[in-house]
Design an enzyme around this catalytic site. Structure first.
Site, short mmCIF file in Angstrom:
data_model
loop_
_atom_site.label_atom_id
_atom_site.label_comp_id
_atom_site.label_asym_id
_atom_site.label_seq_id
_atom_site.Cartn_x
_atom_site.Cartn_y
_atom_site.Cartn_z
N ASP A 248 -0.12 -8.63 2.16
CA ASP A 248 -0.69 -7.88 1.48
C ASP A 248 -1.69 -9.40 0.93
OD1 ASP A 248 -0.39 -4.21 1.12
OD2 ASP A 248 -2.47 -5.89 0.32
N SER B 73 -5.04 6.82 13.10
CA SER B 73 -5.17 8.15 11.81
C SER B 73 -6.13 9.50 12.79
CB SER B 73 -6.49 8.06 11.08
OG SER B 73 -7.18 8.68 10.99
N GLY C 216 0.37 -1.10 -0.30
CA GLY C 216 -0.37 -0.40 -0.40
C GLY C 216 1.09 1.32 -0.82
N TYR D 253 -15.35 4.27 9.85
CA TYR D 253 -13.82 3.98 9.90
C TYR D 253 -13.16 4.56 11.12
CZ TYR D 253 -9.31 5.09 8.83
OH TYR D 253 -7.75 5.36 8.30
N ARG E 91 -5.67 21.56 7.09
CA ARG E 91 -5.21 20.04 7.54
C ARG E 91 -3.33 20.39 7.99
NH1 ARG E 91 -10.04 20.31 6.98
NH2 ARG E 91 -10.97 18.50 6.83
N THR F 170 -8.18 11.03 12.78
CA THR F 170 -8.74 10.58 12.40
C THR F 170 -10.33 11.03 14.19
OG1 THR F 170 -11.24 10.64 10.92
CG2 THR F 170 -9.90 8.17 11.71
N LYS G 106 -11.10 2.73 13.58
CA LYS G 106 -9.43 2.79 14.16
C LYS G 106 -9.13 3.20 16.22
CE LYS G 106 -7.39 2.66 10.78
NZ LYS G 106 -5.92 1.63 10.29
N LYS H 220 -9.13 2.87 4.65
CA LYS H 220 -8.80 4.11 5.48
C LYS H 220 -10.26 4.69 4.19
CE LYS H 220 -6.02 4.79 1.50
NZ LYS H 220 -4.80 5.66 0.78
N ASN I 190 -6.77 -3.74 -2.33
CA ASN I 190 -6.40 -2.06 -2.28
C ASN I 190 -4.82 -1.61 -3.35
OD1 ASN I 190 -7.43 0.50 -3.10
ND2 ASN I 190 -6.36 1.18 -1.32
N PRO J 261 -20.15 17.09 3.90
CA PRO J 261 -20.44 16.46 5.36
C PRO J 261 -19.69 15.82 5.77
CG PRO J 261 -22.15 15.99 3.83
CD PRO J 261 -20.70 16.23 3.17
P1 NAD Z 1 -3.36 1.54 1.57
O1 NAD Z 1 -4.74 1.33 1.54
O2 NAD Z 1 -2.56 2.55 0.35
O3 NAD Z 1 -2.69 0.15 1.68
C1 NAD Z 1 -3.12 -0.76 2.40
C2 NAD Z 1 -3.22 -2.18 2.72
O4 NAD Z 1 -3.33 -2.61 2.73
C3 NAD Z 1 -3.28 -2.31 1.05
O5 NAD Z 1 -2.45 -2.40 0.14
C4 NAD Z 1 -4.26 -3.22 0.85
O6 NAD Z 1 -4.36 -4.17 -0.04
C5 NAD Z 1 -4.02 -3.69 2.52
N1 NAD Z 1 -5.34 -4.65 3.07
C6 NAD Z 1 -6.32 -3.99 3.34
N2 NAD Z 1 -7.04 -4.71 4.01
C7 NAD Z 1 -6.13 -6.30 4.01
C8 NAD Z 1 -5.85 -7.36 5.38
N3 NAD Z 1 -7.67 -7.47 5.74
N4 NAD Z 1 -5.11 -8.30 5.10
C9 NAD Z 1 -4.37 -7.82 4.26
N5 NAD Z 1 -3.74 -6.98 3.71
C10 NAD Z 1 -4.69 -5.63 3.57
O7 NAD Z 1 -3.58 2.90 3.11
P2 NAD Z 1 -2.72 3.71 3.26
O8 NAD Z 1 -2.92 4.86 3.30
O9 NAD Z 1 -0.90 2.92 2.86
O10 NAD Z 1 -2.68 3.08 4.82
C11 NAD Z 1 -2.35 1.93 6.00
C12 NAD Z 1 -2.69 1.94 7.10
O11 NAD Z 1 -2.68 3.55 7.37
C13 NAD Z 1 -4.12 2.11 6.55
O12 NAD Z 1 -4.67 1.60 8.02
C14 NAD Z 1 -5.29 3.64 7.12
O13 NAD Z 1 -6.10 3.54 7.83
C15 NAD Z 1 -3.74 4.00 7.71
N6 NAD Z 1 -3.69 5.59 7.71
C16 NAD Z 1 -3.96 6.46 6.11
C17 NAD Z 1 -4.04 7.31 6.34
C18 NAD Z 1 -4.16 8.22 4.82
O14 NAD Z 1 -4.42 9.27 4.59
N7 NAD Z 1 -3.61 7.69 3.55
C19 NAD Z 1 -4.41 8.57 7.56
C20 NAD Z 1 -4.28 7.79 8.45
C21 NAD Z 1 -3.92 6.38 8.53
C1 WQD Z 2 -8.55 17.79 3.04
C2 WQD Z 2 -9.69 19.10 2.84
C3 WQD Z 2 -11.74 19.13 2.08
C4 WQD Z 2 -10.99 17.02 -1.44
C5 WQD Z 2 -8.89 11.93 5.44
C6 WQD Z 2 -9.55 11.27 5.64
C7 WQD Z 2 -8.39 10.56 7.54
C8 WQD Z 2 -7.59 10.49 6.23
C9 WQD Z 2 -6.83 11.27 5.79
C10 WQD Z 2 -7.43 8.14 6.88
C11 WQD Z 2 -10.51 18.60 3.37
C12 WQD Z 2 -11.03 19.74 0.98
C13 WQD Z 2 -11.09 17.00 -0.37
C14 WQD Z 2 -11.60 17.97 -2.63
C15 WQD Z 2 -11.88 19.35 -1.04
N1 WQD Z 2 -7.28 8.97 6.64
N2 WQD Z 2 -10.97 18.40 -0.16
N3 WQD Z 2 -11.57 19.23 -2.56
O1 WQD Z 2 -10.94 14.91 4.45
O2 WQD Z 2 -8.20 15.95 5.67
O3 WQD Z 2 -9.21 13.36 5.67
O4 WQD Z 2 -7.68 11.93 4.53
O5 WQD Z 2 -7.01 8.45 7.90
O6 WQD Z 2 -9.54 9.55 7.56
O7 WQD Z 2 -10.92 11.52 6.71
O8 WQD Z 2 -8.59 15.11 3.89
O9 WQD Z 2 -7.81 15.37 1.73
O10 WQD Z 2 -10.03 14.20 2.49
O11 WQD Z 2 -9.44 16.61 2.49
O12 WQD Z 2 -12.04 20.94 -1.01
O13 WQD Z 2 -11.62 17.77 -4.21
O14 WQD Z 2 -9.20 19.06 1.58
O15 WQD Z 2 -12.76 19.49 2.76
O16 WQD Z 2 -10.34 20.37 3.91
P1 WQD Z 2 -9.27 14.92 5.25
P2 WQD Z 2 -9.01 14.65 2.55
#
Ligand code: NAD
Ligand code: WQD
Length: 341
Positions: free
Chosen positions: A33, A126, A12, A150, A232, A128, A154, A86, A37, A294
């Site tokens: 993995d 996160s 990922g 979601y 952000r 979040t 977490k 996520k 995704n 929202p």
């Molecule tokens: P991603 O989707 O790119 O990576 C997640 C990976 O996990 C993917 O490759 C998917 O195939 C794999 N996966 C999902 N469920 C699985 C399972 N049951 N068994 C094995 N593999 C599985 O997402 P990411 O952005 O790299 O995020 C990684 C982690 O960080 C996630 O847990 C996500 O919730 C957390 N996180 C992401 C963000 C963000 O904005 N990207 C922010 C905060 C937290």
């Molecule tokens: C950022 C800002 C939008 C898209 C999300 C998840 C969070 C975490 C990180 C997993 C906001 C604005 C966005 C667009 C816009 N993921 N926006 N036009 O919502 O802070 O966080 O990703 O853990 O859980 O909620 O990130 O990039 O979606 O939005 O105006 O097309 O950009 O309103 O202010 P967010 P985001």
């Protein structure tokens, strides 16, 4: 014999970048993995970066027998658990699936680690979990409240892991709360591959710049922020990966758990990010101001003292680098004929 780290979700976005940094620091990496995704070619891409090749196992963290086999076949020092779903929006439609995958998957992994006597874990949490913050910057001691399935998944994982450490101090868990990871490896060999039309801001911006969408929808400009748009804490994914190495060293050196924000501590608005992207790339982004989305909060950025005081880690890469690296990755995908949603 190199020490070995198991990375779940390692093909990922964040896991792949962390695998590169770990291997470049001398760790041996096993990636598990289920590819729900991501794609298996990420392994080849990681190898092409010159970090050496992870040992890849296609499988699910909910497969207890597979996990037992993995722990029996390798001497694993610690686990980094990225595997998870996520999408906030998707989690409303698939709440039970998110519980099963994110919470059930974490419980299954922890049980297998216990059976194997491996009790060092770095968990992908996160920002979040803070929900709508009372104040910003947000400290780790801020109230935890979530506003979607979601985020709740977490928080449930965090609660499980806190309880586990309280019951058995042999467990050492780093709960890392990521803010808004963006960007890509400078090689443009790995990066974020959103499925379908991106929900997140940065990949949507890069797709507008690549001509996949006519304009960026700005979700609200009436927030109580510097310019009315959402603020952000955008952090380069390579900085985030380095934060995981710092957390791993903390677990190994201190022998106890930690909860830490991984952010830059700087709040950046939508319009500011768009301006930074144009400055970094020369590409203008057409905008349309729409209603608020929202569930969005006005402002969310990290207090970073804990990460520095405990982990001796702070983000280094600039907003300019985040934008330039994200754009280089988008261009490399377009050149390779990637589709856009
Ligand atoms: P991603 O989707 O790119 O990576 C997640 C990976 O996990 C993917 O490759 C998917 O195939 C794999 N996966 C999902 N469920 C699985 C399972 N049951 N068994 C094995 N593999 C599985 O997402 P990411 O952005 O790299 O995020 C990684 C982690 O960080 C996630 O847990 C996500 O919730 C957390 N996180 C992401 C963000 C963000 O904005 N990207 C922010 C905060 C937290
Ligand atoms: C950022 C800002 C939008 C898209 C999300 C998840 C969070 C975490 C990180 C997993 C906001 C604005 C966005 C667009 C816009 N993921 N926006 N036009 O919502 O802070 O966080 O990703 O853990 O859980 O909620 O990130 O990039 O979606 O939005 O105006 O097309 O950009 O309103 O202010 P967010 P985001």
């Amino acid at each position: 014999m190199k020490n070995t780290i198991l990375i779940t979700g390692g093909t990922g976005f964040i896991g792949s970048h962390t695998a590169v940094e770990l291997m470049q620091s001398g760790w041996r990496v096993i990636v598990l993995d289920n590819l729900c995704n991501s794609e298996p070619d990420v392994i080849e891409r990681i190898a092409a970066i010159g970090a050496s090749r992870p040992h890849f196992v296609a499988g699910d963290v909910r497969d207890a027998a597979l996990l037992d086999q993995l722990f029996a076949s390798h001497t694993i020092t610690a686990v980094m658990h990225f595997a998870g779903l996520k999408s906030v929006g998707e989690s409303w439609q698939q709440a039970a699936h998110y519980l099963d995958n994110n919470v059930g998957g974490t419980a299954c992994l922890v049980a297998a680690m216990e059976r194997a006597g491996v009790r060092r874990l770095v968990f992908s949490s996160s920002a979040t979990v803070y929900g709508e913050p009372d104040t910003v910057p947000i400290a780790e001691s801020a109230p935890l409240r979530t506003t979607n399935p979601y985020g709740r998944s977490k928080l449930l994982c965090e609660d499980m892991l806190r309880q586990l450490q309280a019951a058995d101090p042999r467990w050492q868990v780093a709960l890392l709360r990521y803010f808004n990871p963006v960007g890509a490896h400078a090689s443009a060999l790995i990066g974020e591959k959103p499925t379908g039309v991106p929900n997140n801001l940065m990949p949507y911006i890069t797709q507008v710049a690549a001509g996949a969408h006519p304009y960026l929808r700005v979700f609200g400009n009436d927030y109580p922020t510097i310019d009315g748009t959402g603020v952000r804490d955008y952090i380069h994914v390579v900085d985030l990966a380095q934060g995981h190495l710092a957390a791993l060293h903390y677990l190994l050196e201190e022998g106890r758990g930690i909860t830490a924000n991984l952010g830059t501590g700087s709040g950046v608005s939508v319009l500011q990010l768009v301006a930074a992207f144009t400055q970094a790339t020369g590409v203008t982004i057409p905008l349309q101001i729409l209603e608020r989305r929202p569930g969005d909060v006005a402002s969310c950025f990290a207090a970073t003292e804990q990460a520095w005081e405990a982990l001796r880690w702070r983000a280094q890469l600039s907003l300019q680098a985040m934008c330039a690296d994200a754009w280089r990755w988008e261009c490399s995908r377009a050149a390779a004929g990637a589709s856009h949603g």
